[in-house]
Design a protein around this motif. Structure first.
Motif, mmCIF file in Angstrom:
data_model
loop_
_atom_site.group_PDB
_atom_site.id
_atom_site.type_symbol
_atom_site.label_atom_id
_atom_site.label_comp_id
_atom_site.label_asym_id
_atom_site.label_seq_id
_atom_site.Cartn_x
_atom_site.Cartn_y
_atom_site.Cartn_z
ATOM 1 N N ALA A 88 60.916 49.711 16.700
ATOM 2 C CA ALA A 88 61.426 51.078 16.516
ATOM 3 C C ALA A 88 61.496 51.874 17.807
ATOM 4 N N ASP A 89 60.751 51.466 18.833
ATOM 5 C CA ASP A 89 60.723 52.256 20.066
ATOM 6 C C ASP A 89 61.712 51.758 21.112
ATOM 7 N N LYS A 90 62.705 50.975 20.650
ATOM 8 C CA LYS A 90 63.794 50.545 21.527
ATOM 9 C C LYS A 90 65.100 51.049 20.920
ATOM 10 N N PRO A 91 65.965 51.643 21.737
ATOM 11 C CA PRO A 91 67.226 52.148 21.171
ATOM 12 C C PRO A 91 68.120 51.034 20.629
ATOM 13 N N PHE A 92 68.073 49.872 21.260
ATOM 14 C CA PHE A 92 68.900 48.742 20.820
ATOM 15 C C PHE A 92 68.017 47.500 20.684
ATOM 16 N N PRO A 93 67.302 47.384 19.567
ATOM 17 C CA PRO A 93 66.413 46.219 19.400
ATOM 18 C C PRO A 93 67.194 44.917 19.321
ATOM 19 N N THR A 94 66.675 43.901 19.971
ATOM 20 C CA THR A 94 67.310 42.579 19.968
ATOM 21 C C THR A 94 66.678 41.714 18.870
ATOM 22 N N ARG A 95 67.150 40.465 18.809
ATOM 23 C CA ARG A 95 66.600 39.558 17.809
ATOM 24 C C ARG A 95 65.121 39.293 18.056
#
Length: 198
Positions: A88-95
């Motif tokens: 949740a604390d990343k604007p664009f979470p990866t796999r």
């Protein structure tokens, strides 16, 4: 005390001691097991409803367990539940920011909660957990990671206590049977029949 009575008294003492020790070991291990298990249960801060979500911080390499409320679910309905975990604390979470969920095989209820899924994160951070499924009024909670392997020694101690109780009871029964056999009166003497006079 005769030499015959001494082994029988010793047998009773051994049987009683094994039974008492077994009961104490089983009770003590059961209490410790219950306390440790209860300490892993979810708190109200991290409980949420169906089609809702909660946010938790997980340390790097840490694991958490998603629980369902046992008042509304059982092992059958748990199979319909779907959950997702996303960083949740990343604007664009990866796999890589979406940990794999594994279904829990530790079905012992923890207070009113039953483990349903577990996950382990690679990187520490804040994660959003969302769940949905049947029935609609189910409650979810995030608690500490729980598996049967974590409690192997306690489960072994409980089993050892039960074995000692069984061994103690068997010893008491065997001693009582031997004592009953020893106290049985001897059979009457069989005299040979007298020969008729010639």
């Amino acid at each position: 005390m005769s030499p015959e009575q001494r082994p029988r008294s010793f047998g009773y003492a051994v049987g009683a001691a094994l039974t008492a020790i077994g009961v104490l070991v089983a009770i003590a291990a059961s209490v410790v097991f219950a306390v440790q298990l209860t300490g892993r249960a979810p708190t109200d801060d991290h409980s949420f409803g169906n089609d809702q979500a909660t946010v938790v911080h997980v340390a790097a390499g840490g694991s958490k367990t998603i629980y369902t409320n046992t008042m509304y679910t059982n092992t059958t309905s748990d199979s319909n539940i779907k959950c997702t975990v996303v960083r949740a604390d990343k604007p664009f979470p990866t796999r890589e920011d979406t940990p794999h969920l594994s279904r829990s095989h530790f079905n012992i209820p923890v207070t009113q909660w039953r483990p349903a899924f577990s996950f382990t994160v690679k990187d520490g951070g804040v994660y959003t957990i969302n769940c949905s499924g049947a029935p609609s009024d189910v409650r979810y909670g995030i608690g500490e990671y729980v598996t049967a392997g974590q409690f192997a020694y306690l489960l072994l101690a409980i089993g050892t206590g039960i074995v000692l109780v069984i061994a103690g009871i068997a010893t008491l029964i065997a001693t009582a049977v031997r004592r009953a056999g020893a106290n049985r009166p001897p059979p009457p003497m069989q005299y040979p029949p007298q020969r008729p006079p010639r």
